[in-house]
Write a protein that holds these residues in place. Structure first.
Motif, short mmCIF file in Angstrom:
data_model
loop_
_atom_site.label_atom_id
_atom_site.label_comp_id
_atom_site.label_asym_id
_atom_site.label_seq_id
_atom_site.Cartn_x
_atom_site.Cartn_y
_atom_site.Cartn_z
N VAL A 1 0.84 -1.20 0.00
CA VAL A 1 0.00 0.00 0.00
C VAL A 1 0.88 1.25 0.00
O VAL A 1 1.86 1.33 0.73
CB VAL A 1 -0.93 0.00 1.24
N GLY A 2 0.53 2.22 -0.82
CA GLY A 2 1.29 3.47 -0.85
C GLY A 2 0.90 4.32 -2.04
O GLY A 2 -0.23 4.29 -2.49
N HIS A 3 1.87 5.05 -2.55
CA HIS A 3 1.65 5.97 -3.67
C HIS A 3 2.68 5.73 -4.77
O HIS A 3 3.84 5.47 -4.48
CB HIS A 3 1.77 7.42 -3.21
N VAL A 4 2.24 5.86 -6.00
CA VAL A 4 3.12 5.91 -7.15
C VAL A 4 3.14 7.36 -7.61
O VAL A 4 2.11 8.01 -7.67
CB VAL A 4 2.63 4.99 -8.29
N LEU B 1 3.63 7.92 4.76
CA LEU B 1 2.33 8.54 5.02
C LEU B 1 2.23 9.89 4.34
O LEU B 1 1.14 10.32 3.94
CB LEU B 1 2.09 8.68 6.53
N GLU B 2 3.34 10.60 4.23
CA GLU B 2 3.40 11.87 3.52
C GLU B 2 4.25 11.65 2.26
O GLU B 2 5.47 11.81 2.28
CB GLU B 2 4.03 12.96 4.40
N PRO B 3 3.63 11.25 1.15
CA PRO B 3 4.41 10.87 -0.04
C PRO B 3 5.27 11.99 -0.62
O PRO B 3 6.31 11.72 -1.21
CB PRO B 3 3.35 10.41 -1.03
N LEU B 4 4.87 13.24 -0.43
CA LEU B 4 5.69 14.34 -0.96
C LEU B 4 7.03 14.45 -0.23
O LEU B 4 7.98 15.01 -0.78
CB LEU B 4 4.92 15.66 -0.89
N ASP B 5 7.13 13.88 0.97
CA ASP B 5 8.42 13.84 1.66
C ASP B 5 9.45 13.08 0.82
O ASP B 5 10.62 13.45 0.78
CB ASP B 5 8.30 13.19 3.04
N ARG B 6 9.01 12.03 0.16
CA ARG B 6 9.92 11.24 -0.69
C ARG B 6 10.41 12.07 -1.87
O ARG B 6 11.59 12.05 -2.22
CB ARG B 6 9.22 9.97 -1.18
N ILE C 1 -0.47 8.95 -7.07
CA ILE C 1 -1.61 8.03 -7.16
C ILE C 1 -1.55 7.03 -6.02
O ILE C 1 -0.58 6.27 -5.90
CB ILE C 1 -1.58 7.27 -8.50
N TYR C 2 -2.60 6.99 -5.22
CA TYR C 2 -2.71 6.02 -4.13
C TYR C 2 -3.07 4.66 -4.72
O TYR C 2 -3.87 4.55 -5.64
CB TYR C 2 -3.78 6.44 -3.13
#
Length: 100
Positions: A7-10, A32-37, A59-60
């Motif tokens: 589970v996560g974001h692409v 949890l905060e994908p923009l951190d990546r 995209i989740y």
């Protein structure tokens, strides 16, 4: 537990100042905060660049490895001579009617 790791974001990002036009990076994150990546890639990561990345999509998904793989064009094979690094793809995109 194995399902939780899927589970996560692409994300789809670019950096015209560093890589030129029509070059995109597709990656995934479980944060949890994908923009951190994305920020980490620009500041500290192996893709350190002098300009911030532009985020085109976040995209989740409940199966991010599958989604990321399906987003990679079939002709891009990392490791082949003359091919881009994994996840960094030259791409031509067209605006579809009604897209903004």
């Amino acid at each position: 537990m194995a399902q939780q790791t899927r589970v996560g974001h692409v994300y789809v990002i670019s950096n015209i100042g560093s890589f030129g036009e029509n070059v995109y990076k597709i990656g995934m994150t479980r944060r949890l905060e994908p923009l951190d990546r994305v920020r980490e890639l620009g500041e500290l990561g192996d893709a350190s660049v002098p300009f911030e990345f532009d985020v085109h999509a976040m995209i989740y998904s409940e199966d991010i490895p599958k989604l990321e793989k399906s987003a990679q064009p079939l002709h891009a094979r990392p490791g082949q001579q003359g091919q881009p690094a994994q996840g960094v793809l030259p791409c031509r995109h067209q605006r579809h009617h009604g897209a903004r």
